[in-house]
Design an enzyme around this catalytic site. Structure first.
Site, PDB file in Angstrom:
ATOM      1  N   THR A   1      14.188 -44.284   3.099  1.00 37.62           N
ATOM      2  CA  THR A   1      15.654 -44.285   3.065  1.00 37.62           C
ATOM      3  C   THR A   1      16.122 -44.699   1.680  1.00 37.62           C
ATOM      4  OG1 THR A   1      15.817 -44.821   5.421  1.00 37.62           O
ATOM      5  CG2 THR A   1      17.770 -45.223   4.067  1.00 37.62           C
TER       6      THR A   1
ATOM      7  N   ARG B   1      18.497 -51.088  -5.790  1.00 38.73           N
ATOM      8  CA  ARG B   1      17.411 -50.116  -5.926  1.00 38.73           C
ATOM      9  C   ARG B   1      17.848 -48.941  -6.801  1.00 38.73           C
ATOM     10  NH1 ARG B   1      13.167 -49.604  -2.512  1.00 38.73           N
ATOM     11  NH2 ARG B   1      12.652 -47.986  -4.042  1.00 38.73           N
TER      12      ARG B   1
ATOM     13  N   ARG C   1       5.467 -41.418  -3.666  1.00 37.02           N
ATOM     14  CA  ARG C   1       5.452 -42.403  -2.574  1.00 37.02           C
ATOM     15  C   ARG C   1       4.343 -41.973  -1.621  1.00 37.02           C
ATOM     16  NH1 ARG C   1       9.239 -46.113  -0.360  1.00 37.02           N
ATOM     17  NH2 ARG C   1       9.213 -46.289   1.913  1.00 37.02           N
TER      18      ARG C   1
ATOM     19  N   CYS D   1      13.495 -56.420   1.791  1.00 38.59           N
ATOM     20  CA  CYS D   1      13.565 -55.080   1.189  1.00 38.59           C
ATOM     21  C   CYS D   1      14.007 -54.007   2.174  1.00 38.59           C
ATOM     22  CB  CYS D   1      12.229 -54.718   0.544  1.00 38.59           C
ATOM     23  SG  CYS D   1      10.884 -54.479   1.719  1.00 38.59           S
TER      24      CYS D   1
END
Length: 338
Positions: free
Chosen positions: A68, A316, A118, A289
């Site tokens: 997200t 972020r 990622r 986080c």
């Protein structure tokens, strides 16, 4: 296990915070703060003249894990510089199914200006770095999460009015960060990040869950040269005592869902709640986080007046801007930033 990749000397990647000098990491955080100020002030002329450095170029997001905050912040940061973000999920490309890391990396890096990756394994990040012709930004692997660390330190210096000039002069903030939870990728980078700013670190994990030895060794070195302390314990009350910053994360990481019940049993008693915050500094701040689960932190702490989790999440975006600016726009050079 090696945490670094062999790459051409002219090309720099963002793999982990431990790979950066203290000065380089502080510059990354300072740069994130700069872009936050520009973005918040909506300085249109400054934006158009100085920040559309990647107009007409593409930044690839190769994500084999769901996301997200990382996806939104990376796409937003790419757009900020004029680039076109291209999301490549595990269902979109042949990686790992019909095509090797080598072939995928060679092809993708020949067409884009940067790859945000990622992935599941740290070795996957190293494989990208080894064969890429453009910078690789580690957007999470099982070993590190450097973008989160940049964001977290930006959040801390803003909330505690830490002067980067004083940090660079060796003036210690006397702050203490307490981590309560798993020994995972987030704390691997965050503990080094805090220590690079002279912030002492106390990490409490359940018995049987220990920090990786290479992280511990590096943390001790960074703590010593920055006048901070580094502590490992299984006693959460001890870790939380006089802490200025209380932090936790998920107890069950992505890919560990099969072991959820066993892990939750192991982490019983490690929730950040009123018992723990009662021994912290009265003006403590709580960080996470995200995404958050009930077993990690009680509602009254998570949504309470000391929580800065949503400010942390927003930061972020500016962490991603900083990474793109230094590793792509400035080709990994931390000097002569404009």
């Amino acid at each position: 296990m090696s945490t670094t990749a062999s790459t051409p000397s002219s090309l720099r990647h963002l793999i982990s915070i431990k790979d950066l000098s203290d000065e380089e990491f502080r510059i990354l955080v300072q740069r994130a703060q700069h872009f936050k100020n520009v973005f918040k002030a909506n300085k249109t002329n400054d934006f158009q003249s100085n920040h559309l450095k990647l107009l007409g170029r593409t930044i690839a997001l190769i994500f084999t894990k769901r996301s997200t905050r990382t996806r939104i912040s990376t796409e937003g940061a790419a757009t900020f510089f004029g680039a076109q973000p291209m999301f490549l999920g595990k269902e979109d490309i042949q990686l790992g199914v019909n095509e090797s890391f080598y072939d995928t990396t060679k092809v993708v890096s020949s067409m884009v200006s940067c790859i945000f990756a990622r992935v599941n394994k740290h070795e996957d990040i190293l494989a990208f770095c080894k064969d890429s012709s453009v910078p690789i930004i580690n957007s999470l692997c099982d070993k590190f999460h450097p973008l989160q660390a940049i964001c977290d330190l930006l959040t801390i210096i803003e909330n505690f009015n830490i002067s980067l000039d004083e940090v660079n002069k060796g003036i210690n903030s006397k702050l203490k960060m307490a981590w309560i939870g798993d020994a995972n990728n987030v704390i691997n980078d965050m503990c080094i990040a805090c220590l690079k700013f002279g912030i002492s670190v106390s990490i409490s994990t359940p018995p049987g869950i220990e920090m990786d030895s290479d992280i511990v060794d590096e943390a001790k070195k960074v703590a010593e040269r920055n006048g901070a302390t580094f502590e490992l314990t299984h006693d959460s009350l001890k870790a939380s005592t006089n802490a200025n910053i209380l932090v936790t994360d998920t107890f069950v990481s992505m890919g560990e869902e099969f072991a959820k019940q066993a892990k939750l049993k192991q982490f019983k008693g490690f929730q950040i709640n009123q018992e723990l915050v009662s021994v912290a500094d009265p003006n403590y701040k709580f960080m996470h986080c995200l995404p958050r689960h009930q077993e990690e932190v009680s509602d009254d702490v998570f949504y309470g007046e000391h929580s800065i989790v949503f400010e942390e999440a927003e930061n972020r975006l500016y962490a991603a801007m900083s990474a793109i600016d230094i590793f792509v726009n400035n080709k990994g050079n931390f000097k002569d930033l404009k």
